[in-house]
Design an enzyme around this catalytic site. Structure first.
Site, PDB file in Angstrom:
ATOM      1  N   GLY A   1      -9.174   7.609 -51.159  1.00 16.72           N
ATOM      2  CA  GLY A   1      -9.393   7.029 -49.840  1.00 16.72           C
ATOM      3  C   GLY A   1     -10.405   7.786 -49.012  1.00 16.72           C
ATOM      4  N   THR A   2     -10.411   9.114 -49.112  1.00 18.83           N
ATOM      5  CA  THR A   2     -11.369   9.908 -48.334  1.00 18.83           C
ATOM      6  C   THR A   2     -12.796   9.575 -48.736  1.00 18.83           C
ATOM      7  OG1 THR A   2      -9.881  11.734 -47.787  1.00 18.83           O
ATOM      8  CG2 THR A   2     -12.227  12.255 -47.963  1.00 18.83           C
TER       9      THR A   2
ATOM     10  N   ASN B   1      -1.879   6.570 -39.969  1.00 17.07           N
ATOM     11  CA  ASN B   1      -1.180   7.354 -40.983  1.00 17.07           C
ATOM     12  C   ASN B   1      -0.115   8.281 -40.412  1.00 17.07           C
ATOM     13  OD1 ASN B   1      -3.318   8.958 -39.862  1.00 17.07           O
ATOM     14  ND2 ASN B   1      -3.029  10.418 -41.528  1.00 17.07           N
TER      15      ASN B   1
ATOM     16  N   GLN C   1      -3.115   3.137 -45.608  1.00 16.69           N
ATOM     17  CA  GLN C   1      -1.678   3.124 -45.334  1.00 16.69           C
ATOM     18  C   GLN C   1      -1.079   1.722 -45.415  1.00 16.69           C
ATOM     19  OE1 GLN C   1       0.303   5.711 -45.024  1.00 16.69           O
ATOM     20  NE2 GLN C   1      -1.342   7.223 -45.076  1.00 16.69           N
TER      21      GLN C   1
ATOM     22  N   HIS D   1      -2.964   6.424 -54.705  1.00 22.69           N
ATOM     23  CA  HIS D   1      -1.714   7.176 -54.678  1.00 22.69           C
ATOM     24  C   HIS D   1      -0.799   6.792 -53.526  1.00 22.69           C
ATOM     25  CE1 HIS D   1      -2.686  10.402 -51.560  1.00 22.69           C
ATOM     26  NE2 HIS D   1      -3.840   9.782 -51.714  1.00 22.69           N
TER      27      HIS D   1
ATOM     28  N   THR E   1     -19.788   8.436 -64.025  1.00 21.94           N
ATOM     29  CA  THR E   1     -18.961   7.735 -65.006  1.00 21.94           C
ATOM     30  C   THR E   1     -17.639   7.326 -64.373  1.00 21.94           C
ATOM     31  OG1 THR E   1     -19.941   8.996 -66.816  1.00 21.94           O
ATOM     32  CG2 THR E   1     -17.839   7.919 -67.263  1.00 21.94           C
TER      33      THR E   1
ATOM     34  N   CYS F   1      -3.576  15.475 -44.831  1.00 18.87           N
ATOM     35  CA  CYS F   1      -4.996  15.726 -45.064  1.00 18.87           C
ATOM     36  C   CYS F   1      -5.569  16.757 -44.096  1.00 18.87           C
ATOM     37  CB  CYS F   1      -5.777  14.424 -44.960  1.00 18.87           C
ATOM     38  SG  CYS F   1      -5.236  13.189 -46.152  1.00 18.87           S
TER      39      CYS F   1
END
Length: 382
Positions: free
Chosen positions: A72-73, A154, A182, A202, A238, A327
């Protein structure tokens, strides 16, 4: 985690068994590089293309809009930096966001200010964390390149009225990026009116290390990673084929279960919130009321006690929670989200965040957990 009740799903959730099973072939026998023009590479490329189609369907986008990222970051960085940097060619150097956003959005804005002469306007939020469409409209300028905000916060779980905000942006002709890290799996994502959407694997039952930025093809995007031109030139490197397969599976399952999980978990969390308020009269629920917040989110301040001390007492009692965003590593400062909601710094330092996963709080777990919170707060206060 044996013997512990995990209430920090906003930080991360366990990998679902079905997702792991779907990924295994691409971690073992189907190991080719999807950019390679041979049988092994083509098998991996086929799996990647299938995952892209499936993710796009859940998000209401086209397969070609989907860019697989490392999480997400990175997706938020690519959206904010990539769209704004591309817009500079048309003389647009203005970004609109809010003071309650995830650090990956706010730090991207700061980077653009320091190195690319981009101005940022932070639209204020009310004391529940909601953005008023009129305030958003007032923040827009002729040179606005992007509006970026979270679908659901979040830390406090407040849900934004994205369609109303997107309508304001559409009138002004400004693209909208929605951080749905979220909200994915809890709320409908398709049909929000967003031009770009970020999600993280995740948080929906896929592993850490896979994310998505879905950005409509009409929106120019400057890549941040340069190299072999993968992801249609928007994110070289990749691809994580197994991660993409896992993301597609996790997102489909979460979306299929969404309405049932939202109703069930929301009711269980409401019982937990009521129990905490009964056990701790000084507890203050932060964020929006039920219906305008994520169903599994419950964040409190406990005036006069240390939030970190409460966390330690809770863990001694088998309950794992957090004091805010996972985070913001190593920070002892009060939450920028709570400060933006008008909460005093000394009260913000007392906050504890509980976030329930899709398995919910069965039986009498809401009441028992609330009683443990009461015990923990009392132990710190004594």
């Amino acid at each position: 985690m044996s013997g512990l009740r995990y209430l920090d799903h906003a930080a991360t959730s366990p990998v679902r068994p079905e997702v792991l099973e779907a990924m295994v072939p691409y971690l073992t026998r189907v190991f080719g590089n999807p950019s390679s023009h041979h049988t092994a590479g083509e098998a991996a490329a086929d799996a990647l293309a299938d995952a892209r189609v499936r993710v796009a369907q859940v998000l209401g986008m086209r397969p070609g809009d989907v860019v697989f990222t490392a999480g997400g970051t990175e997706a938020n960085n690519l959206a904010v930096k990539g769209i704004v940097l591309a817009a500079r060619a048309q003389g647009r150097r203005h970004l609109v966001t809010t003071p309650i956003e995830h650090e990956s959005i706010l730090e991207s804005a700061d980077y653009l200010r320091r190195f690319h002469d981009v101005e940022t306007t932070l639209v204020p939020v009310d004391d529940t964390g909601r953005i008023a469409p009129t305030d958003l409209r007032d923040a827009l300028r002729p040179d606005t390149a992007l509006i970026s905000f979270g679908h659901a916060n979040n830390e406090v779980g407040t849900i934004q009225e994205v369609p109303a905000l997107a309508a304001v942006a559409a009138v002004a002709g400004v693209p909208v990026h929605v951080d749905a890290v979220q909200s994915a799996g809890w709320l409908p994502i398709a049909g929000l009116g967003a031009d770009a959407i970020s999600i993280a694997g995740h948080k929906v039952g896929a592993p850490k290390g896979i994310g998505v930025l879905a950005v409509r093809g009409r929106v120019p995007l400057e890549p941040l990673l340069h190299g072999g031109g993968q992801e249609r030139g928007r994110r070289s490197g990749t691809e994580n084929v197994a991660g993409a397969v896992g993301m597609a599976m996790a997102l489909e399952i979460a979306d299929a279960e969404r309405e049932e999980a939202r109703s069930r978990v929301g009711a269980e969390t409401a019982r937990f919130i009521a129990g905490v308020r009964e056990s701790v009269p000084s507890a203050r629920l932060t964020g929006a009321p039920a219906g305008d917040r994520l169903p599994g989110a419950a964040s409190f301040t406990f005036a006069g006690v240390s939030g970190e001390a409460v966390l330690l007492e809770l863990e001694r009692r088998g309950v794992v929670s957090s004091s805010g965003s996972a985070c913001a590593a190593g920070s002892d400062d009060p939450s920028h989200v709570l400060l933006a909601l008008g909460i005093a710094p000394e009260d913000a330092l007392t906050s504890v965040r509980f976030t329930v996963g899709r398995e919910g709080l069965p039986g009498d777990a809401p009441e028992r957990l609330a009683a443990l919170v009461g015990e923990a707060v009392a132990a710190v206060a004594s």
